[in-house]
Design a protein around this motif. Structure first.
Motif, PDB file in Angstrom:
ATOM      1  N   VAL A 174      -3.257  10.517  87.058  1.00 39.40           N
ATOM      2  CA  VAL A 174      -4.481   9.845  87.429  1.00 39.40           C
ATOM      3  C   VAL A 174      -5.656  10.828  87.412  1.00 39.40           C
ATOM      4  O   VAL A 174      -6.700  10.574  86.834  1.00 39.40           O
ATOM      5  CB  VAL A 174      -4.329   9.173  88.803  1.00 39.40           C
ATOM      6  N   THR A 175      -5.463  11.937  88.057  1.00 32.86           N
ATOM      7  CA  THR A 175      -6.471  12.998  88.118  1.00 32.86           C
ATOM      8  C   THR A 175      -5.765  14.292  88.516  1.00 32.86           C
ATOM      9  O   THR A 175      -4.523  14.354  88.569  1.00 32.86           O
ATOM     10  CB  THR A 175      -7.587  12.654  89.113  1.00 32.86           C
ATOM     11  N   GLU A 176      -6.515  15.280  88.825  1.00 36.22           N
ATOM     12  CA  GLU A 176      -5.923  16.541  89.274  1.00 36.22           C
ATOM     13  C   GLU A 176      -6.860  17.229  90.246  1.00 36.22           C
ATOM     14  O   GLU A 176      -8.057  16.933  90.303  1.00 36.22           O
ATOM     15  CB  GLU A 176      -5.652  17.473  88.098  1.00 36.22           C
ATOM     16  N   VAL A 177      -6.252  18.135  91.013  1.00 43.13           N
ATOM     17  CA  VAL A 177      -7.021  19.063  91.846  1.00 43.13           C
ATOM     18  C   VAL A 177      -6.850  20.442  91.209  1.00 43.13           C
ATOM     19  O   VAL A 177      -5.718  20.909  91.020  1.00 43.13           O
ATOM     20  CB  VAL A 177      -6.548  19.054  93.305  1.00 43.13           C
ATOM     21  N   TYR A 178      -7.946  21.085  90.883  1.00 47.49           N
ATOM     22  CA  TYR A 178      -7.877  22.392  90.235  1.00 47.49           C
ATOM     23  C   TYR A 178      -8.603  23.423  91.100  1.00 47.49           C
ATOM     24  O   TYR A 178      -9.754  23.215  91.486  1.00 47.49           O
ATOM     25  CB  TYR A 178      -8.511  22.328  88.850  1.00 47.49           C
ATOM     26  N   ALA A 179      -7.877  24.478  91.409  1.00 48.30           N
ATOM     27  CA  ALA A 179      -8.435  25.538  92.254  1.00 48.30           C
ATOM     28  C   ALA A 179      -8.061  26.896  91.682  1.00 48.30           C
ATOM     29  O   ALA A 179      -7.070  27.038  90.959  1.00 48.30           O
ATOM     30  CB  ALA A 179      -7.936  25.403  93.689  1.00 48.30           C
ATOM     31  N   ASN A 198      -5.160  39.472 101.013  1.00 46.62           N
ATOM     32  CA  ASN A 198      -5.443  38.032 100.966  1.00 46.62           C
ATOM     33  C   ASN A 198      -6.696  37.730 101.792  1.00 46.62           C
ATOM     34  O   ASN A 198      -6.624  37.257 102.930  1.00 46.62           O
ATOM     35  CB  ASN A 198      -4.236  37.246 101.490  1.00 46.62           C
ATOM     36  N   ASP A 199      -7.829  38.014 101.166  1.00 44.20           N
ATOM     37  CA  ASP A 199      -9.096  37.820 101.863  1.00 44.20           C
ATOM     38  C   ASP A 199      -9.956  36.739 101.214  1.00 44.20           C
ATOM     39  O   ASP A 199     -11.128  36.584 101.558  1.00 44.20           O
ATOM     40  CB  ASP A 199      -9.882  39.130 101.913  1.00 44.20           C
ATOM     41  N   ASN A 200      -9.380  36.017 100.265  1.00 41.84           N
ATOM     42  CA  ASN A 200     -10.106  34.935  99.611  1.00 41.84           C
ATOM     43  C   ASN A 200      -9.273  33.655  99.647  1.00 41.84           C
ATOM     44  O   ASN A 200      -8.150  33.624  99.105  1.00 41.84           O
ATOM     45  CB  ASN A 200     -10.411  35.285  98.153  1.00 41.84           C
ATOM     46  N   PRO A 201      -9.759  32.609 100.277  1.00 44.53           N
ATOM     47  CA  PRO A 201      -9.043  31.330 100.218  1.00 44.53           C
ATOM     48  C   PRO A 201      -9.204  30.729  98.829  1.00 44.53           C
ATOM     49  O   PRO A 201     -10.125  31.073  98.084  1.00 44.53           O
ATOM     50  CB  PRO A 201      -9.739  30.485 101.284  1.00 44.53           C
ATOM     51  N   PRO A 202      -8.305  29.841  98.442  1.00 46.25           N
ATOM     52  CA  PRO A 202      -8.447  29.174  97.146  1.00 46.25           C
ATOM     53  C   PRO A 202      -9.790  28.458  97.068  1.00 46.25           C
ATOM     54  O   PRO A 202     -10.281  27.884  98.039  1.00 46.25           O
ATOM     55  CB  PRO A 202      -7.273  28.202  97.109  1.00 46.25           C
ATOM     56  N   LEU A 203     -10.375  28.512  95.871  1.00 49.33           N
ATOM     57  CA  LEU A 203     -11.661  27.861  95.624  1.00 49.33           C
ATOM     58  C   LEU A 203     -11.410  26.636  94.755  1.00 49.33           C
ATOM     59  O   LEU A 203     -10.923  26.746  93.615  1.00 49.33           O
ATOM     60  CB  LEU A 203     -12.618  28.824  94.919  1.00 49.33           C
ATOM     61  N   VAL A 204     -11.712  25.440  95.293  1.00 46.16           N
ATOM     62  CA  VAL A 204     -11.485  24.180  94.564  1.00 46.16           C
ATOM     63  C   VAL A 204     -12.642  23.981  93.593  1.00 46.16           C
ATOM     64  O   VAL A 204     -13.811  23.906  93.994  1.00 46.16           O
ATOM     65  CB  VAL A 204     -11.370  22.992  95.539  1.00 46.16           C
ATOM     66  N   LEU A 205     -12.278  23.915  92.322  1.00 46.82           N
ATOM     67  CA  LEU A 205     -13.276  23.679  91.290  1.00 46.82           C
ATOM     68  C   LEU A 205     -13.409  22.189  90.938  1.00 46.82           C
ATOM     69  O   LEU A 205     -14.472  21.737  90.504  1.00 46.82           O
ATOM     70  CB  LEU A 205     -12.931  24.483  90.036  1.00 46.82           C
ATOM     71  N   PHE A 206     -12.308  21.451  91.100  1.00 47.11           N
ATOM     72  CA  PHE A 206     -12.326  20.022  90.808  1.00 47.11           C
ATOM     73  C   PHE A 206     -11.411  19.313  91.787  1.00 47.11           C
ATOM     74  O   PHE A 206     -10.282  19.783  91.994  1.00 47.11           O
ATOM     75  CB  PHE A 206     -11.865  19.760  89.369  1.00 47.11           C
ATOM     76  N   PRO A 207     -11.816  18.266  92.418  1.00 46.23           N
ATOM     77  CA  PRO A 207     -13.158  17.652  92.335  1.00 46.23           C
ATOM     78  C   PRO A 207     -14.208  18.539  92.994  1.00 46.23           C
ATOM     79  O   PRO A 207     -13.902  19.334  93.872  1.00 46.23           O
ATOM     80  CB  PRO A 207     -12.982  16.333  93.053  1.00 46.23           C
TER      81      PRO A 207
END
Length: 647
Positions: free
Chosen positions: A460-465, A432-441
C-alpha cells in the motif's frame, strides 16, 4: 798559634804589635795542619783595602817547600811531611802588601820538635765488600749488619789507646769482646738509597799522650728494586666526544719510580679488562683509541693500566682509567611507531586524552630533549610535549567527520636541531546519538488513498527512514505500535523494509480513515533510539471531500500504544554486550564502522531494485498509490520518484 795584626793608618800599613812570633811543630804533624795565621788591617775602602801576603825573598826555598803561606788568608800550613834531615828551626819573614803602601813585615820563627815515639795504628779487616777503600752495602740491609773489624795497636806498648767513631750516619763502633783493642763497625738501622747514597766516617784512635790517628771509611749504598712505580693519580678521569677520529689521543700516562738505573725505568701496559680498541704505548705512556666511540652504544669505560719497572723481579702498580663519552646531537628523535592509530568514540569531550605519542631520542641532555607539535589541523588537535598526550580541543562528531589524519613533528634541543615526523590516524567510533530520521511520509498530516479493490498482500505504502549512525546503531526496524480506524489490523508493516501491505480484503465496512502509528527504532547500544510517524490511509473509491478528511486528521487520535518491539532477522546485541568489557565492543563497532559505507550502498541498491519491482507489479495490477496531499521527495535524491498525483 799566635795571630799578629797589622793596622793601617793614613792609608799606610804599620806594625802595631810584635814583629816576631814563635811557633812549635811536632815532627809527626800531619800534612795540611795549620801552624800559624798572620793578619793585617787596612782602613781604606774597596780595592784600596785589599791585602796579600807573601814570603820575603830572604826565606829559603826549603822553608817555602815545607810551609805553605796562603796569600789571601795569611794561613801557614804544613805542606810536606817532616823528615829526619829537615832543619829544626825555620825563619819565615812575611810581608803584608797593600795598594800604595809600604809592606808591613813580621817574622815567624818555627821550631820543629822531633817525636821519639810512634803513634797508634788502626788495622781494618773488612767484612762487607770493599774495593779501593770504599765499602759497598745494599740498601735495606738489616739492622746490625757488620761492616769491618778494627784492631787498635800502640807501637810503643806503654800508652793506653782509646777509639771512637767520627762522622754522621746509621753506624756504630763498639768494643768486640772477648778480644782487647778490637772494635766492630756495624749498622744501627736499615738504610735507604733513595734518601742518601754515600757516607764518609772516620775511626779515630788516640793515646794518653794526646796523639791520635784517623782511618777514613767510605760507604757506598747499592740501589735495590724496593720501590713500586707510582702513578700521579690512581684514578685517571678522561672525557672524549663521541664520533671521534680514529686513533684519537686520550692522555699521556706518567708514573715515577724512586729506584735508579733500569730499576727505575717504567713501562706501561693495558690491564686485561681494557677493550681491544684502546692502545697504550709502553714507552711514552700515550693512551689512544683506535675506533670511533658511540655514546648511545656505551657511555662509560672503566679499565686498568699498569706501570711496570725493569727490576728483577719487576715491580708494578695499577691505576684505573675512567673514560666518559660526551654526547653529540647525532640522533634524530625516533617515534615508537611510524604510524599511530587511535579509535575514539565520537562526542569525546574537549581536551580529553586521545592517546600517547611515544617518542625517544638516544642523545643525552639537551640533545635528547624532544618537543612535539601538530603540523596540520592544529586548530583542532594539540599535543602535550611533556607527556606526549594527544588531545582534541573540541568535541568530535563522527557524523561530521569520521576520521582525521595528522602529522606530528618531534624536534630535539640540539644545535643544530634534528627532527622527525609521524602519521597519526584518528578513527571516530560511532555512538548511538542520532535517532532514525523518517523521510517518508513527510508529515503526520499526509494521507494516501487506498482503493477498496486492492488485493490482499499488495503493498500500500511504505515508511522510509535513515540513521546517520553506523553499524548496529544504524540498523532500523519498523513496527506499528498503535492503530485507529474501522479495521486497522488489515494492514501490516515489514520490520525490515518498512513496506506496509494489505493483509485482508477490504470490506464495505472498512471504508474510511485508517491511522497507523509507526515506530522507527534503531538497534543502538546502550540504548536504542526511535522516532514515530503517523501513516494515514483513506479507504475509498475516490476522494469526494478533501476538507472532510483534513478535519479528521486534525483531530487528536485516540490510539492505544502497543508495547511490541519490532522483530527483524538482525537481532540486537546490546544485551549480550552488557556483560562484556568495552574493548571488544569498541573493536566490533570499529569494524562495523569501516563496513558501514558498503552496507549503506548495498541497502540502497536493494531498496531501489525492490522499488522498481514494486512499481512494475503495480503497473501489472493497474493499482496506483495516490498521495492525497503535499509533494514528497521519496528517495532524497537517491530514490526513484513514484508515480503520484496530487489532489
Amino acid at each position: 798559634m799566635l795571630v799578629f795584626c797589622f793596622w793601617m793608618f793614613w792609608s799606610c800599613l804599620r806594625n802595631t804589635s810584635e814583629s816576631q812570633i814563635n811557633v812549635t811543630v811536632y815532627g809527626n804533624a800531619t800534612v795540611g795542619t795549620p801552624i800559624a795565621t798572620v793578619q793585617a788591617v787596612d782602613r781604606d775602602l774597596g780595592t784600596n783595602a785589599q791585602i796579600t801576603y807573601s814570603y820575603s825573598q830572604k826565606v829559603p826555598q826549603a822553608s817555602k817547600d815545607l810551609f805553605h803561606l796562603d796569600e789571601t788568608t795569611g794561613v801557614i800550613k804544613l805542606f810536606s811531611k817532616i823528615g829526619g834531615t829537615v832543619l829544626q828551626t825555620h825563619k819565615l819573614t812575611i810581608l803584608a802588601n797593600g795598594p800604595g803602601c809600604i809592606p808591613a813585615v813580621i817574622t815567624a820563627l818555627v821550631s820543629i820538635i822531633k817525636v821519639i815515639f810512634r803513634p797508634p795504628e788502626i788495622v781494618p779487616r773488612y767484612i762487607a765488600n770493599e774495593i779501593d777503600g770504599i765499602v759497598y752495602l745494599k740498601e735495606l740491609e738489616p739492622v746490625n749488619t757488620p761492616i769491618a773489624f778494627f784492631t787498635i795497636r800502640d807501637p810503643e806498648g806503654k800508652y793506653k789507646v782509646n777509639c771512637y767513631l767520627d762522622g754522621e750516619g746509621p753506624f756504630r763502633l763498639s768494643p768486640y769482646k772477648p778480644y782487647n783493642n778490637e772494635y766492630l763497625l756495624e749498622t744501627t738501622k736499615p738504610m735507604d738509597y733513595e734518601l742518601q747514597q754515600f757516607y764518609e766516617i772516620a775511626v779515630v784512635a788516640w793515646n794518653s799522650e794526646g796523639f791520635h790517628v784517623k782511618k777514613i771509611v767510605k760507604v757506598q749504598l747499592l740501589d735495590d728494586n724496593d720501590n713500586d712505580p707510582i702513578f700521579l693519580q690512581p684514578l685517571i678521569e678522561l672525557t672524549i666526544e663521541e664520533n671521534n677520529t680514529p686513533n684519537a689521543f686520550l692522555t699521556k700516562l706518567y708514573a715515577t719510580d724512586a729506584d735508579s738505573g733500569e730499576r727505575g725505568q717504567v713501562s706501561y701496559f693495558l690491564g686485561p679488562d681494557a677493550p681491544s680498541y684502546f692502545s697504550l704505548d709502553s714507552v711514552t705512556g700515550i693512551l689512544t683509541v683506535s675506533t670511533q666511540l658511540d655514546r648511545e652504544e656505551k657511555e662509560k669505560y672503566r679499565y686498568t693500566v699498569r706501570a711496570v719497572d725493569s727490576g728483577k723481579p719487576p715491580r708494578e702498580s695499577v691505576a684505573t682509567v675512567a673514560l666518559t663519552v660526551l654526547d653529540k646531537n647525532d640522533n634524530s628523535p625516533r617515534f615508537i611507531n611510524k604510524d599511530f592509530s587511535f579509535f575514539v568514540p565520537e562526542n569525546f569531550p574537549g581536551y580529553g586524552e586521545i592517546g600517547v605519542i611515544s617518542v625517544t631520542d638516544a642523545d643525552a641532555g639537551r640533545n635528547g630533549w624532544v618537543a612535539l607539535s601538530v603540523v596540520n589541523q592544529s586548530d583542532i588537535f594539540v599535543i602535550d610535549t611533556g607527556k606526549g598526550m594527544l588531545r582534541a580541543k573540541v568535541s568530535l562528531d563522527r557524523e561530521q567527520q569520521s576520521s582525521y589524519t595528522l602529522w606530528v613533528e618531534a624536534v630535539d634541543g640540539g644545535e643544530p636541531a634534528l627532527s622527525s615526523t609521524a602519521k597519526i590516524t584518528i578513527l571516530l567510533l560511532d555512538i548511538n546519538d542520532n535517532p532514525p530520521l523518517v523521510l517518508f511520509p513527510q508529515s503526520n498530516m499526509s494521507y494516501l488513498l487506498v482503493l477498496p479493490s486492492t488485493l490482499p498482500g499488495s503493498p500500500v505504502t511504505e515508511v522510509y527512514a535513515v540513521d546517520k549512525d553506523t553499524g548496529m546503531n544504524a540498523v532500523i526496524a519498523y513496527s506499528i505500535i498503535g492503530r485507529r480506524g474501522p479495521r486497522p489490523e488489515s494492514f501490516r508493516i515489514d520490520p525490515k523494509t518498512g513496506n506496509i501491505t494489505l493483509e485482508e480484503a477490504l470490506l464495505q465496512t472498512d471504508y474510511g480513515l485508517h491511522r497507523l502509528l509507526v515506530k522507527v527504532s534503531d538497534h543502538g547500544y546502550p540504548e536504542p533510539l526511535h522516532s514515530t510517524v503517523m501513516v494515514n490511509l483513506f479507504v475509498n473509491d475516490t476522494v469526494s471531500n478533501e476538507s472532510y478528511i483534513e478535519s479528521l486528521l486534525r483531530k487528536e487520535p485516540e490510539i492505544n500504544i502497543e508495547e511490541k518491539e519490532p522483530q527483524i532477522s538482525i537481532e540486537p546485541t546490546h544485551r549480550k554486550v552488557e556483560s562484556v568489557s568495552c574493548m571488544p565492543t569498541l573493536v566490533a563497532l570499529s569494524v562495523i564502522s569501516l563496513g558501514s559505507i558498503t552496507l549503506v550502498t548495498v541497502m540502497g541498491i536493494y531498496i531501489c531494485l525492490r522499488r522498481g519491482k514494486k512499481h512494475h507489479r503495480e503497473d501489472e495490477n493497474l493499482e496506483v498509490q495516490i498521495p492525497l496531499k503535499g509533494k514528497i521527495d521519496l528517495c532524497m535524491g537517491e530514490r526513484k520518484p513514484m508515480d503520484i498525483s496530487n489532489i
